[in-house]
Design a protein around this motif. Structure first.
Motif, PDB file in Angstrom:
ATOM      1  N   GLN A 148       0.819  -1.216   0.000  1.00 27.42           N
ATOM      2  CA  GLN A 148       0.000   0.000   0.000  1.00 27.42           C
ATOM      3  C   GLN A 148       0.851   1.263   0.000  1.00 27.42           C
ATOM      4  O   GLN A 148       0.328   2.371  -0.007  1.00 27.42           O
ATOM      5  N   GLY A 149       2.179   1.097   0.024  1.00 26.34           N
ATOM      6  CA  GLY A 149       3.062   2.241   0.004  1.00 26.34           C
ATOM      7  C   GLY A 149       3.199   2.951   1.328  1.00 26.34           C
ATOM      8  O   GLY A 149       3.662   4.090   1.384  1.00 26.34           O
ATOM      9  N   LEU A 150       2.820   2.279   2.429  1.00 28.70           N
ATOM     10  CA  LEU A 150       2.850   2.921   3.748  1.00 28.70           C
ATOM     11  C   LEU A 150       4.171   2.718   4.476  1.00 28.70           C
ATOM     12  O   LEU A 150       4.528   3.516   5.345  1.00 28.70           O
ATOM     13  N   ILE A 151       4.870   1.644   4.174  1.00 24.45           N
ATOM     14  CA  ILE A 151       6.145   1.367   4.833  1.00 24.45           C
ATOM     15  C   ILE A 151       7.167   0.931   3.786  1.00 24.45           C
ATOM     16  O   ILE A 151       6.821   0.560   2.666  1.00 24.45           O
ATOM     17  N   THR A 152       8.435   0.979   4.186  1.00 21.10           N
ATOM     18  CA  THR A 152       9.516   0.405   3.400  1.00 21.10           C
ATOM     19  C   THR A 152      10.302  -0.525   4.320  1.00 21.10           C
ATOM     20  O   THR A 152      10.300  -0.346   5.549  1.00 21.10           O
ATOM     21  N   GLN A 153      10.950  -1.503   3.737  1.00 21.12           N
ATOM     22  CA  GLN A 153      11.739  -2.448   4.528  1.00 21.12           C
ATOM     23  C   GLN A 153      13.146  -2.538   3.962  1.00 21.12           C
ATOM     24  O   GLN A 153      13.329  -2.656   2.742  1.00 21.12           O
ATOM     25  N   LYS A 154      14.124  -2.467   4.858  1.00 20.97           N
ATOM     26  CA  LYS A 154      15.529  -2.538   4.465  1.00 20.97           C
ATOM     27  C   LYS A 154      16.147  -3.764   5.126  1.00 20.97           C
ATOM     28  O   LYS A 154      16.104  -3.902   6.357  1.00 20.97           O
ATOM     29  N   GLY A 181      15.623  -2.845   9.137  1.00 17.38           N
ATOM     30  CA  GLY A 181      14.323  -2.803   9.792  1.00 17.38           C
ATOM     31  C   GLY A 181      13.226  -2.278   8.889  1.00 17.38           C
ATOM     32  O   GLY A 181      13.383  -2.194   7.669  1.00 17.38           O
ATOM     33  N   THR A 182      12.109  -1.915   9.510  1.00 15.40           N
ATOM     34  CA  THR A 182      10.929  -1.438   8.799  1.00 15.40           C
ATOM     35  C   THR A 182      10.730   0.043   9.116  1.00 15.40           C
ATOM     36  O   THR A 182      10.772   0.440  10.285  1.00 15.40           O
ATOM     37  N   TYR A 183      10.516   0.841   8.080  1.00 15.62           N
ATOM     38  CA  TYR A 183      10.433   2.286   8.236  1.00 15.62           C
ATOM     39  C   TYR A 183       9.142   2.820   7.634  1.00 15.62           C
ATOM     40  O   TYR A 183       8.600   2.254   6.675  1.00 15.62           O
ATOM     41  N   VAL A 184       8.671   3.938   8.204  1.00 14.46           N
ATOM     42  CA  VAL A 184       7.506   4.615   7.642  1.00 14.46           C
ATOM     43  C   VAL A 184       7.923   5.265   6.337  1.00 14.46           C
ATOM     44  O   VAL A 184       8.941   5.965   6.267  1.00 14.46           O
ATOM     45  N   ALA A 185       7.130   5.029   5.278  1.00 16.89           N
ATOM     46  CA  ALA A 185       7.456   5.607   3.981  1.00 16.89           C
ATOM     47  C   ALA A 185       7.284   7.117   4.018  1.00 16.89           C
ATOM     48  O   ALA A 185       6.532   7.658   4.844  1.00 16.89           O
ATOM     49  N   GLU A 186       7.992   7.792   3.137  1.00 16.76           N
ATOM     50  CA  GLU A 186       7.715   9.207   2.943  1.00 16.76           C
ATOM     51  C   GLU A 186       6.269   9.315   2.494  1.00 16.76           C
ATOM     52  O   GLU A 186       5.747   8.410   1.854  1.00 16.76           O
TER      53      GLU A 186
END
Length: 234
Positions: free
Chosen positions: A63-69, A73-78
């Motif tokens: 849904q484009g709400l988070i990104t994962q590296k 870890g897991t980050y809030v998307a811009e």
């Protein structure tokens, strides 16, 4: 404990996790670029398995709400574009008149009933009732309007259908636009608020009882009256 009861507990835990993550992301509790709690912490907090957690995170990522590296870890998307899903935007906010939106809502929202009755969990119904209670306790009409929108979004979430959820979030964005805001200020009197609260309770009660016909009629009547109240002022 029976297999059915065990499955229900697992499903409710997953739904609780999904809703809490969505609430945190949408409310700004986690600002863009911030790191979410670790998978271990989220699993412990919500009592879900690592595989279950990853399924929920995958949905939020699509849904484009988070990104994962990997390894980070897991980050809030811009902040994504409106109604952006995944890498592509297949739903953009169009220019829609109040009359057009109400026509669409009258057709679409009664269709939610079958999906909710078939797919909603106990936790979904509890959240719907909580939306009603918080709206009834709202101190201002502006606060009530926000909670009214939250109830309709929760109805979409209770379908467990990603496409319906995306469509109804798009409609919610249109409802929050300038022309709609002007109309709602005129319509949402204290008297009308009391009627809406009663209608909301009737809808939620019928859904919890899995009474398809009563729920569908209640939603249709609710929207038909809302259309009448809004559009005669245009």
């Amino acid at each position: 404990m029976t297999n059915t009861a065990s499955l229900q507990i697992k499903t409710d835990s997953m739904e609780s996790l999904r809703m809490e993550l969505l609430k945190g992301l949408q409310s700004g509790s986690w600002p863009p670029g911030s790191r979410l709690p670790t998978e271990r912490d989220l699993c412990a907090t919500f009592g879900v398995s690592r595989s279950g957690l990853r399924r929920v995170l995958a949905e939020l990522r699509e849904q484009g709400l988070i990104t994962q590296k990997v390894g980070s870890g897991t980050y809030v998307a811009e902040k994504p574009g409106k109604a952006e899903v995944g890498a592509g935007r297949f739903l953009a906010v169009p220019s829609v008149s109040p009359a057009e939106l109400m026509e669409a809502r009258l057709l679409l929202e009664p269709m939610l009933v079958d999906l909710i009755v078939n797919n909603a969990t106990t936790a979904d119904f509890d959240r719907l009732e909580d939306c009603c209670a918080r709206a009834e306790a709202a101190q201002t009409l502006e606060e009530f309007e926000k909670l009214d929108s939250a109830l309709h979004e929760q109805l979409a979430l209770a379908t467990q259908n990603a496409l319906f959820i995306s469509v109804f979030r798009l409609m919610a964005e249109i409802r929050d636009s300038g022309e709609w805001g002007f109309l709602k200020e005129k319509v949402l009197t204290a008297e009308r608020r009391a009627v809406l609260q009663k209608e909301h309770r009737q809808i939620v009660a019928a859904l919890r009882q899995r009474d398809v016909d009563t729920a569908r009629r209640a939603i249709f009547d609710h929207l038909a009256q809302a259309r009448l109240n809004l559009l005669w002022r245009i």
